[in-house]
Design an enzyme around this catalytic site. Sequence first.
Site, PDB file in Angstrom:
ATOM      1  N   TYR A   1      10.982  -4.123  -7.409  1.00 50.87           N
ATOM      2  CA  TYR A   1       9.723  -3.989  -8.132  1.00 50.87           C
ATOM      3  C   TYR A   1       8.817  -2.862  -7.653  1.00 50.87           C
ATOM      4  CZ  TYR A   1       5.073  -5.087  -9.908  1.00 50.87           C
ATOM      5  OH  TYR A   1       3.851  -5.011 -10.505  1.00 50.87           O
TER       6      TYR A   1
ATOM      7  N   CYS B   1       0.849  -1.190   0.000  1.00 48.08           N
ATOM      8  CA  CYS B   1       0.000   0.000   0.000  1.00 48.08           C
ATOM      9  C   CYS B   1       0.881   1.235   0.000  1.00 48.08           C
ATOM     10  CB  CYS B   1      -0.860   0.039   1.267  1.00 48.08           C
ATOM     11  SG  CYS B   1      -1.931  -1.398   1.419  1.00 48.08           S
TER      12      CYS B   1
ATOM     13  N   GLY C   1      -0.860   0.757  -5.060  1.00 41.86           N
ATOM     14  CA  GLY C   1      -2.155   0.165  -4.777  1.00 41.86           C
ATOM     15  C   GLY C   1      -3.261   0.870  -5.519  1.00 41.86           C
TER      16      GLY C   1
ATOM     17  N   ASN D   1       1.013   0.567   6.178  1.00 37.16           N
ATOM     18  CA  ASN D   1       1.456  -0.169   4.998  1.00 37.16           C
ATOM     19  C   ASN D   1       2.226  -1.375   5.489  1.00 37.16           C
ATOM     20  OD1 ASN D   1       2.528  -1.018   2.531  1.00 37.16           O
ATOM     21  ND2 ASN D   1       4.245   0.419   2.660  1.00 37.16           N
ATOM     22  N   GLY D   2       1.832  -2.550   5.054  1.00 43.20           N
ATOM     23  CA  GLY D   2       2.523  -3.763   5.485  1.00 43.20           C
ATOM     24  C   GLY D   2       1.534  -4.884   5.676  1.00 43.20           C
TER      25      GLY D   2
HETATM   26  P1  AMP Z   1       3.821 -14.145 -12.944  1.00 44.52           P
HETATM   27  O1  AMP Z   1       3.108 -13.948 -14.231  1.00 44.52           O
HETATM   28  O2  AMP Z   1       2.925 -14.720 -11.892  1.00 44.52           O
HETATM   29  O3  AMP Z   1       5.109 -14.867 -13.075  1.00 44.52           O
HETATM   30  O4  AMP Z   1       4.147 -12.710 -12.372  1.00 44.52           O
HETATM   31  C1  AMP Z   1       5.296 -12.029 -12.705  1.00 44.52           C
HETATM   32  C2  AMP Z   1       4.966 -10.630 -13.125  1.00 44.52           C
HETATM   33  O5  AMP Z   1       4.184  -9.963 -12.143  1.00 44.52           O
HETATM   34  C3  AMP Z   1       6.204  -9.811 -13.359  1.00 44.52           C
HETATM   35  O6  AMP Z   1       6.066  -9.221 -14.629  1.00 44.52           O
HETATM   36  C4  AMP Z   1       6.200  -8.746 -12.285  1.00 44.52           C
HETATM   37  O7  AMP Z   1       6.461  -7.481 -12.850  1.00 44.52           O
HETATM   38  C5  AMP Z   1       4.819  -8.762 -11.719  1.00 44.52           C
HETATM   39  N1  AMP Z   1       4.831  -8.850 -10.270  1.00 44.52           N
HETATM   40  C6  AMP Z   1       5.696  -9.492  -9.477  1.00 44.52           C
HETATM   41  N2  AMP Z   1       5.332  -9.390  -8.197  1.00 44.52           N
HETATM   42  C7  AMP Z   1       4.202  -8.675  -8.159  1.00 44.52           C
HETATM   43  C8  AMP Z   1       3.325  -8.255  -7.136  1.00 44.52           C
HETATM   44  N3  AMP Z   1       3.537  -8.579  -5.890  1.00 44.52           N
HETATM   45  N4  AMP Z   1       2.241  -7.508  -7.457  1.00 44.52           N
HETATM   46  C9  AMP Z   1       1.998  -7.199  -8.733  1.00 44.52           C
HETATM   47  N5  AMP Z   1       2.766  -7.570  -9.745  1.00 44.52           N
HETATM   48  C10 AMP Z   1       3.863  -8.326  -9.485  1.00 44.52           C
END
Ligand code: AMP
Length: 477
Positions: free
Chosen positions: A255, A2, A28, A100-101
């Site tokens: 990320y 968040c 978020g 946040n957490g």
């Molecule tokens: P996946 O398709 O499940 O392998 O998700 C990987 C993709 O999701 C990558 O392109 C990341 O940029 C994105 N990603 C990784 N972690 C998160 C997260 N916690 N929340 C939203 N997007 C994520």
Amino acid sequence: MCGIIGVIGHKDVASEIINGMTTLQHRGQDAAGVVTFSGTFKLKKGNGQVSTVFKDVDLKALSGYSGIGHVRYSTMGSTDAEDAQPIAVNYPFGLAMVHNGNVVNFKELRKTLYEENHRLVDTSNDVALILYTFASVLESKDLKNLSVDDIFDSVEEVQKKVKGAYSAMTIIANHGFLAFTDPYGIRPLVMGRKFTDKGVVYAFASESTTFDYLGYELMHDLTPGEMVFIDEKHQVHTRIGKTKKQAFCVFEYIYFAREDTTIYKRLVASERVRMGKQLAVTFKKSGLQPDIVIDVPNSAYFFASGLAEGLEVPYRRGLAKNSHMGRSFITPNQQAREKMVKQKLNPIRDIVVGKKIAVVDDSIVRGTTSKRIVQLLRDAGAKEVYFVSASPPIKHPCIYGIDMSVKKEILASNYKIDEIARYIGADAVVYQSLEDLEEMYSDLPICHACFSGKYPTGISKELLHEIEQEKLGSNRV
Ligand code: AMP
């Protein structure tokens, strides 16, 4: 994950808070909310992005010289607008809170609050648990003569009782404004100030980029266990409360945080270039020789540029992104996610045709995104595709607020690297190594539980299982 912001000023702060929340929107998009204080709390919250929730907002109804705001990315609990943050209670004094957490020992806290403090917490919203825990300690103080030490002592009790990650802010009606972090400092929180003709205005935010937009000078990052209290006269009081060995979430650098944010004096963009250069060292060991390096827009750009520099191979933009789509990750099921990736990304054909391509993304979780991307690149005529993950293999769920699915769906917790390559259809998969990442952060102790399974707060197998079940139940996998 968040985003939170708080302002303690000398005139109405709602519009500044709402503007600031838009700069945290990447953290978020599920819900947004603001509370201000002017004799009573003025609260507005709802589901959706800031621009939706506050589209027709009557700023006069949100009067107050101090306020807090929140953008929600729900990982646990309900997605009802009512459960969005901030939340407020009217005793003692009136308290409003955002955080946040993610709280890990929610069941235990709920039980204690009921049995010892006779408070029924009937929500799965974890900020309520922090707020009620704080309120129940605070109410045992001499409320007629409440001192700053009483407030800080109460936070220390919270830090002892509440396990998990939390960077929190609280308005204590007619007393002041409080910000604090968990003993490990897992989530970011920065403090800033602005000089105005009416006096100094203080602000807190999840990311420093908010201060750039709003014209605040960055003062410092709150350290593990730190508490800051700003009283009604704008006097700043600080204390380092309960602390443990720092465990800052490295996924913020990888990320979550925006590239123009600075955390602990490190610019996120530069960190990503640094990680990209380190990836080049690992990549070279594979003996692979790509013609170009491309990124999965947008968060992988800086990794890709570092990797390209390290490999002395040109970087190109090989995928165009429709940025008006939501996040693939937060869509409810696998099929919807796959469809979304296709609608979101389009290969730039002339760039990729006939090439051996190293394509960089920040992470591979379930492999849905990477699988689709490899297919898109092959369909566009790529000769070979090497998938590069800027993060080490994600093997364990995050229990501190990052939505990472459950173990059985996390690819690297079930398969070896060559199996993953086969699954996503790549000629090779190259990951950042955890050892390299730890070495890069030898001077800033990080939380790497999602890679190593070493949860800094500790967690029992049973509780981990319970958290996973809750996630499965809430359909957020
Ligand atoms: P996946 O398709 O499940 O392998 O998700 C990987 C993709 O999701 C990558 O392109 C990341 O940029 C994105 N990603 C990784 N972690 C998160 C997260 N916690 N929340 C939203 N997007 C994520």
